[in-house]
Design an enzyme around this catalytic site. Structure first.
Site, short mmCIF file in Angstrom:
data_model
loop_
_atom_site.label_atom_id
_atom_site.label_comp_id
_atom_site.label_asym_id
_atom_site.label_seq_id
_atom_site.Cartn_x
_atom_site.Cartn_y
_atom_site.Cartn_z
N HIS A 161 73.01 -3.53 -16.24
CA HIS A 161 73.95 -2.55 -16.80
C HIS A 161 74.01 -2.75 -18.31
O HIS A 161 74.36 -3.83 -18.80
CB HIS A 161 75.33 -2.70 -16.16
CG HIS A 161 75.33 -2.23 -14.75
ND1 HIS A 161 75.96 -2.89 -13.74
CD2 HIS A 161 74.74 -1.14 -14.18
CE1 HIS A 161 75.77 -2.24 -12.59
NE2 HIS A 161 75.02 -1.18 -12.84
N GLU A 164 76.84 -4.49 -20.55
CA GLU A 164 77.31 -5.84 -20.20
C GLU A 164 76.58 -6.87 -21.05
O GLU A 164 75.77 -7.66 -20.57
CB GLU A 164 77.12 -6.05 -18.68
CG GLU A 164 77.95 -5.06 -17.87
CD GLU A 164 77.60 -4.98 -16.39
OE1 GLU A 164 76.79 -5.79 -15.91
OE2 GLU A 164 78.15 -4.09 -15.71
N ARG A 217 76.04 2.65 -19.56
CA ARG A 217 75.80 1.75 -18.42
C ARG A 217 74.42 1.92 -17.78
O ARG A 217 73.77 0.96 -17.38
CB ARG A 217 76.87 2.05 -17.35
CG ARG A 217 76.66 1.44 -15.98
CD ARG A 217 77.82 1.85 -15.07
NE ARG A 217 77.60 1.57 -13.67
CZ ARG A 217 78.03 0.47 -13.04
NH1 ARG A 217 78.68 -0.45 -13.72
NH2 ARG A 217 77.81 0.29 -11.76
N HIS A 286 76.02 -9.98 -13.92
CA HIS A 286 76.76 -8.81 -14.43
C HIS A 286 78.03 -9.28 -15.11
O HIS A 286 78.39 -10.45 -15.08
CB HIS A 286 77.13 -7.88 -13.26
CG HIS A 286 75.95 -7.21 -12.65
ND1 HIS A 286 75.62 -5.91 -12.91
CD2 HIS A 286 74.99 -7.69 -11.81
CE1 HIS A 286 74.52 -5.60 -12.25
NE2 HIS A 286 74.11 -6.66 -11.58
N GLU A 361 79.81 -11.90 -11.68
CA GLU A 361 80.50 -11.04 -12.64
C GLU A 361 81.16 -12.01 -13.62
O GLU A 361 82.11 -12.71 -13.26
CB GLU A 361 81.55 -10.16 -11.96
CG GLU A 361 80.99 -9.14 -10.97
CD GLU A 361 80.40 -7.90 -11.64
OE1 GLU A 361 80.54 -7.75 -12.88
OE2 GLU A 361 79.80 -7.07 -10.92
ZN ZN Z 1 77.02 -4.62 -13.88
#
Ligand code: ZN
Length: 401
Positions: A161, A164, A217, A286, A361
């Site tokens: 993404h 990020e 994104r 992520h 994450e």
């Molecule tokens: Zn992501």
């Protein structure tokens, strides 16, 4: 010229009914991608969603809030103030100029990787793991420091993404630590395993975030509708399009026109397949929210080795905490964050049959306002250190199974 968010309002909404969830999903699929920028996507009743609204759409948006009877908070009346400083470094001239005080451009990181290969040809091999729609390379670096002979490998994938930014920064720092740090706990890991690291799984998107729109994104392939790109982490060929993705090309979680419709995911999957037999652990990185997740995303039924996956996750969560007290939560993707399908981690587990597959994450926590993609650059090194701590604890636990 970078898109500005002057006088864009930032709203936090909490959908409490199915109708409210549908109202948000309709907004997310609007053809005009400049109207609404979704910081996160609405999947679940009760989970808050952050939306940035362009000034000229405010009357329409407020009308929607009233009509659908939303509970909401206005978090900022000028989103631009949070995006003022990109904290972006110039391209390094020499390998040792590359540092983690700021974020880097794609060219800067790729140049650094090429210089590393020249400096450490015995340890570093660069591969073109794939290509983007705009024909940029998806570079993979292989670090192999152990004695001659076959060994298991660890795969780290970041930058899927585009916005990020902390994720490519973290994996490049981890690479540098594995390459140069002589601390025993790190050295054992760099000699016992081969490491494959892909810092930029979506290079077109990343370039777009510092040339046009910091909050982009997706990938960048154009559609007839006038919208661009697909969500590369909804595009992998495993239960594709099943749940938690969207079939509208304007949506931020557009799954693509078919499985592997995006050149980025298709070519990267082929690369992974080449090495999958050696792979012990697959990690998709992520941000944000501070979660450590394992398959599945498309269903709440347990993965065959869910007990092991949880055991290793617990070790990762205690590892990530040991240095700075950073608190993660974890579990299977479906129950812990929200249902998704077509993710790389589910594909790595379900198709490539890599037994241990996880998604991180990274910082900040999910409660951290809407500025999660703008993690201050002075947190790059601490975030990287604690992520490496987590990986080491996870690998040590796998070794005991
Ligand atoms: Zn992501």
């Amino acid at each position: 010229m970078l898109k500005r968010y002057d006088n864009h309002h930032v709203y936090q909404l909490e959908p409490k009914t199915q109708q409210q969830l549908i109202a948000i999903n309709i907004l997310e699929s609007k053809a005009d991608q400049d109207a609404y920028t979704f910081v996160d996507s609405a999947q679940i009743i009760g989970q808050s969603v952050h939306i940035i609204v362009a000034p000229k759409y405010l009357p329409q948006f407020k009308n929607m809030l009233r009509t659908a009877n939303f509970t909401y908070q206005l978090l900022s009346e000028n989103a631009q103030t949070e995006l003022e400083d990109l904290e972006l470094e110039d391209t390094p001239q020499r390998a040792f100029d590359y540092n983690w005080k700021k974020y880097h451009t794609l060219d800067g990181t790729y140049k650094w990787l090429e210089m590393l290969q020249m400096q450490y040809p015995q340890f570093i091999t660069l591969y073109t793991a794939g290509y983007s729609y705009e024909n940029r390379k998806i570079l993979a670096v292989k670090l192999s420091k152990g004695a001659v002979g076959p060994r298991r490998s660890i795969f780290l994938e970041a930058g899927m993404h585009a916005r990020e930014w902390i994720t490519p920064a973290v994996v490049t720092y981890i690479l540098q630590q594995l390459l140069t740090n002589t601390d025993r706990s790190i050295n054992v890991m760099s000699e016992r395993y081969d490491w494959y690291i892909v810092p930029h799984a979506n290079p077109d998107g990343y370039v777009y975030t510092y040339t046009v729109d910091r909050l982009w994104r997706k990938t960048r392939k154009p559609h007839i509708s006038g919208c661009f790109g697909a969500d590369p982490n909804r595009n992998w060929d495993y239960h594709w399009g099943f749940i938690g993705s969207n079939n509208n090309p304007c949506s931020n979680i557009y799954a693509g026109s078919r499985p592997f419709s995006e050149r980025e995911t298709y070519t990267l999957a082929n690369f992974i397949s080449t090495f999958k037999k050696s792979m012990l652990l697959y990690v998709s990185i992520h941000s944000y929210g501070q979660y450590l997740l394992y398959p599945y995303g498309h269903t709440n039924s347990s993965a065959p080795n869910a007990g092991e996956l949880k055991h290793i996750m617990d070790a990762g969560i205690s590892g990530v905490k040991q240095r700075y007290g950073t608190v993660y939560t974890g579990g299977n993707i479906y129950d812990t964050i929200y249902p998704t399908s077509g993710t790389s981690v589910d594909w790595a587990y379900g198709v490539a049959e890599i037994k241990y597959a996880y998604a991180f994450e990274l910082r900040p926590s999910s409660k951290n306002y809407w500025t999660g993609f703008r993690l201050p650059a002075n947190q790059i090194i601490p975030t990287s250190e604690e992520t490496l701590d987590a990986l080491i604890e996870m690998i040590k636990t796998i070794e005991t199974i």
